[in-house]
Design a protein around this motif. Sequence first.
Motif, PDB file in Angstrom:
ATOM      1  N   ALA A 214       0.825  -1.206   0.000  1.00 34.10           N
ATOM      2  CA  ALA A 214       0.000   0.000   0.000  1.00 34.10           C
ATOM      3  C   ALA A 214       0.858   1.254   0.000  1.00 34.10           C
ATOM      4  O   ALA A 214       0.550   2.234  -0.690  1.00 34.10           O
ATOM      5  CB  ALA A 214      -0.943  -0.001   1.197  1.00 34.10           C
ATOM      6  N   ALA A 215       1.949   1.232   0.771  1.00 41.42           N
ATOM      7  CA  ALA A 215       2.842   2.393   0.818  1.00 41.42           C
ATOM      8  C   ALA A 215       3.461   2.656  -0.543  1.00 41.42           C
ATOM      9  O   ALA A 215       3.724   3.807  -0.914  1.00 41.42           O
ATOM     10  CB  ALA A 215       3.931   2.177   1.868  1.00 41.42           C
TER      11      ALA A 215
ATOM     12  N   TYR B 270       8.613   0.310   4.595  1.00 41.28           N
ATOM     13  CA  TYR B 270       8.711   0.929   3.265  1.00 41.28           C
ATOM     14  C   TYR B 270       9.332   2.319   3.378  1.00 41.28           C
ATOM     15  O   TYR B 270      10.215   2.684   2.591  1.00 41.28           O
ATOM     16  CB  TYR B 270       7.330   1.014   2.617  1.00 41.28           C
ATOM     17  CG  TYR B 270       7.360   1.616   1.222  1.00 41.28           C
ATOM     18  CD1 TYR B 270       7.482   0.803   0.106  1.00 41.28           C
ATOM     19  CD2 TYR B 270       7.286   2.997   1.025  1.00 41.28           C
ATOM     20  CE1 TYR B 270       7.523   1.341  -1.181  1.00 41.28           C
ATOM     21  CE2 TYR B 270       7.333   3.553  -0.247  1.00 41.28           C
ATOM     22  CZ  TYR B 270       7.448   2.712  -1.342  1.00 41.28           C
ATOM     23  OH  TYR B 270       7.507   3.260  -2.600  1.00 41.28           O
ATOM     24  N   ASN B 271       8.858   3.077   4.348  1.00 43.72           N
ATOM     25  CA  ASN B 271       9.409   4.430   4.544  1.00 43.72           C
ATOM     26  C   ASN B 271      10.899   4.378   4.838  1.00 43.72           C
ATOM     27  O   ASN B 271      11.683   5.216   4.350  1.00 43.72           O
ATOM     28  CB  ASN B 271       8.673   5.140   5.680  1.00 43.72           C
ATOM     29  CG  ASN B 271       7.286   5.607   5.281  1.00 43.72           C
ATOM     30  OD1 ASN B 271       7.002   5.832   4.100  1.00 43.72           O
ATOM     31  ND2 ASN B 271       6.411   5.768   6.263  1.00 43.72           N
ATOM     32  N   GLY B 272      11.305   3.395   5.642  1.00 44.36           N
ATOM     33  CA  GLY B 272      12.719   3.271   5.969  1.00 44.36           C
ATOM     34  C   GLY B 272      13.567   2.907   4.770  1.00 44.36           C
ATOM     35  O   GLY B 272      14.691   3.403   4.608  1.00 44.36           O
ATOM     36  N   VAL B 273      13.027   2.057   3.901  1.00 48.15           N
ATOM     37  CA  VAL B 273      13.762   1.639   2.710  1.00 48.15           C
ATOM     38  C   VAL B 273      13.847   2.759   1.685  1.00 48.15           C
ATOM     39  O   VAL B 273      14.885   2.980   1.055  1.00 48.15           O
ATOM     40  CB  VAL B 273      13.107   0.386   2.090  1.00 48.15           C
ATOM     41  CG1 VAL B 273      13.691   0.086   0.713  1.00 48.15           C
ATOM     42  CG2 VAL B 273      13.266  -0.829   3.010  1.00 48.15           C
ATOM     43  N   HIS B 274      12.736   3.508   1.536  1.00 51.31           N
ATOM     44  CA  HIS B 274      12.638   4.481   0.437  1.00 51.31           C
ATOM     45  C   HIS B 274      12.821   5.933   0.879  1.00 51.31           C
ATOM     46  O   HIS B 274      12.842   6.825   0.028  1.00 51.31           O
ATOM     47  CB  HIS B 274      11.282   4.328  -0.256  1.00 51.31           C
ATOM     48  CG  HIS B 274      11.163   3.065  -1.054  1.00 51.31           C
ATOM     49  ND1 HIS B 274      11.540   2.969  -2.371  1.00 51.31           N
ATOM     50  CD2 HIS B 274      10.716   1.834  -0.703  1.00 51.31           C
ATOM     51  CE1 HIS B 274      11.340   1.748  -2.809  1.00 51.31           C
ATOM     52  NE2 HIS B 274      10.834   1.025  -1.816  1.00 51.31           N
TER      53      HIS B 274
ATOM     54  N   GLU C  19      10.302  -6.211  -4.741  1.00 52.43           N
ATOM     55  CA  GLU C  19      10.595  -5.852  -3.355  1.00 52.43           C
ATOM     56  C   GLU C  19       9.742  -6.661  -2.395  1.00 52.43           C
ATOM     57  O   GLU C  19      10.212  -7.102  -1.337  1.00 52.43           O
ATOM     58  CB  GLU C  19      10.359  -4.356  -3.134  1.00 52.43           C
ATOM     59  CG  GLU C  19      11.388  -3.452  -3.789  1.00 52.43           C
ATOM     60  CD  GLU C  19      11.077  -1.987  -3.554  1.00 52.43           C
ATOM     61  OE1 GLU C  19      10.615  -1.648  -2.446  1.00 52.43           O
ATOM     62  OE2 GLU C  19      11.271  -1.181  -4.488  1.00 52.43           O
ATOM     63  N   LEU C  20       8.474  -6.849  -2.738  1.00 51.18           N
ATOM     64  CA  LEU C  20       7.585  -7.638  -1.884  1.00 51.18           C
ATOM     65  C   LEU C  20       8.094  -9.065  -1.741  1.00 51.18           C
ATOM     66  O   LEU C  20       8.037  -9.642  -0.646  1.00 51.18           O
ATOM     67  CB  LEU C  20       6.169  -7.646  -2.460  1.00 51.18           C
ATOM     68  CG  LEU C  20       5.320  -6.409  -2.196  1.00 51.18           C
ATOM     69  CD1 LEU C  20       4.042  -6.481  -3.009  1.00 51.18           C
ATOM     70  CD2 LEU C  20       4.989  -6.285  -0.718  1.00 51.18           C
TER      71      LEU C  20
END
Length: 342
Positions: free
Chosen positions: A143-144, A177-181, A324-325
């Motif tokens: 979703a992110a 997701y936020n941490g990765v991107h 990525e998933l």
Amino acid sequence: MDMTHRITRAAICLPLALGLATEAGAFTACQITDTGGIDDNSFNQTAWQGVLDAQGQLGIDARFLESQAETDYEANITSLLGGQCDVIFTIGFLLGDATQAAALANPDQMFSIVDYAYDPAIPNVLGQVYATDEAAFLAGYLAAGMTETGILGVFGGINIPPVTIFMDGFAWGVDHYNGVHGTSVTVLGWDPDTREGLFTNNFDSLDDGRAFAQNLYDEGADIVLPVAGPVGLGSAALAAELGPDELMIIGVDADLYLTDPERGQVYLTSIMKRMDATVFQVIEQAIAGTFEGGVIVGTLENGGVDIAPFHDFEGSVPAALAEELATVRAGIIDGSIAVGGM
């Protein structure tokens, strides 16, 4: 009575087997639903599918009773005692107390309860619990990566562990997701740290599902996760009117693209608990005479939880995000990615 709030990542069973091997044709499995009903497109229906699969493949007899209210739980269980049912399935966390009382009073009756486990374990009760946060983590990451507004929404039916585990995993997946991107996608409706969020306090009002989704949409959410059984169908109805370009829904328990085909086009994916598979497994054990009290745990690794295919969104999910998933899934399974607060 103490419920196991944090489940382990491996199945646990006690070494006490009940009963003797039984011919499938002489075997009856009975199910008592929570208030959502047998055809709720959610966890009651998914669990019942496991009984129906056993009926078709193993030749057992099958019965169910629907609970219209929480006050029906004890009476429904009592009505199935007395030899009519070889194993009684009770569906849902809210049946925990009634199931415990009946099991202790009837030690020769096999019970299995979905979304509950007892500590200490009860010898004639096999709990079925699920590491739903693992699959929800994947859904949150997805979703992110798919949101265009940077705002996601979630709400629950009742503030109980089988509901909030979805919300936890979803929020943690967004955080990952936020941490990765290096992004700042936000989640409205649930804070895993404060344990505060949005709840309809029921599992049956489609109007509430529509209203809660509308409020989240009005606050900017373009993807909403309703963790409220049939209530979520109201959210899907709103999304179908707005169109999936405006609002997408993430389903829970079953693959709602398949169980809610009228609105299938709005479901980005669903966070699935394979209750059908674990119910079938319990019936096989009971027939074979190997039924054991304790708990079985569905995980990503053993297929007990998962996210559904993207269906109509297959062409919309970027290949890089899908890759990525797959990496995140592998990391959860091998333990290199921790499902929990960041």
